[in-house]
Design an enzyme around this catalytic site. Structure first.
Site, PDB file in Angstrom:
ATOM      1  N   CYS A 290      35.913  27.940  31.910  1.00  0.00           N
ATOM      2  CA  CYS A 290      35.845  27.723  33.356  1.00  0.00           C
ATOM      3  C   CYS A 290      34.420  27.952  33.872  1.00  0.00           C
ATOM      4  O   CYS A 290      33.992  29.085  34.062  1.00  0.00           O
ATOM      5  CB  CYS A 290      36.835  28.667  34.053  1.00  0.00           C
ATOM      6  SG  CYS A 290      36.759  28.619  35.857  1.00  0.00           S
TER       7      CYS A 290
ATOM      8  N   CYS B 151      34.172  29.779  37.218  1.00  0.00           N
ATOM      9  CA  CYS B 151      34.371  31.230  37.096  1.00  0.00           C
ATOM     10  C   CYS B 151      33.039  31.951  36.922  1.00  0.00           C
ATOM     11  O   CYS B 151      32.808  33.008  37.508  1.00  0.00           O
ATOM     12  CB  CYS B 151      35.286  31.548  35.915  1.00  0.00           C
ATOM     13  SG  CYS B 151      36.956  30.893  36.072  1.00  0.00           S
TER      14      CYS B 151
END
Length: 118
Positions: free
Chosen positions: A30, A33
């Site tokens: 991700c 993230c």
């Protein structure tokens, strides 16, 4: 930066913590993230480390991610005294993330004076 925790220490590190805890659910794949990690770390330092910041790899902690119904990454949860106060389920730009967390902290943690973030 942040401490990385797993299901085995979640209760001790988050639910039984004497200070408020920001929990950042993330995954290695991700990219978004990773983008919010510096913002979260800055918020923590702005509050003179009166708040704990922990990361949880959602891929490696599926039971915990499932129990908090993590459906998108990143997801940020704010806990105080074992109670979930607020959740952010989608990426917020840095300023929006900062504004939302400041508002939640200000209203939820009124008994603990925290310095204003810059």
């Amino acid at each position: 930066m942040r401490s990385s925790i797993n299901e085995q220490v979640f209760v001790k590190e988050v639910l039984e913590s004497s200070m408020p805890v920001i929990v950042h659910f993330w995954a290695p794949w991700c990219g978004i993230c990773r983008l919010i990690e510096p913002s979260l770390a800055k918020l923590r330092s702005d509050w003179n480390e009166q708040i704990k910041l922990v990361g949880i790899n959602a891929d490696e902690n599926l039971k915990l991610a499932s129990s908090y119904q993590i459906k998108t990454l990143p997801t940020v949860l704010l806990f105080r005294e074992g109670e979930l106060l607020h959740r952010l389920d989608s990426y917020q730009n840095r300023e929006e993330l900062k504004t939302v967390l400041l508002e939640v902290m200000a209203t939820s943690l009124q008994s603990e004076p925290l310095p204003r973030a810059t």
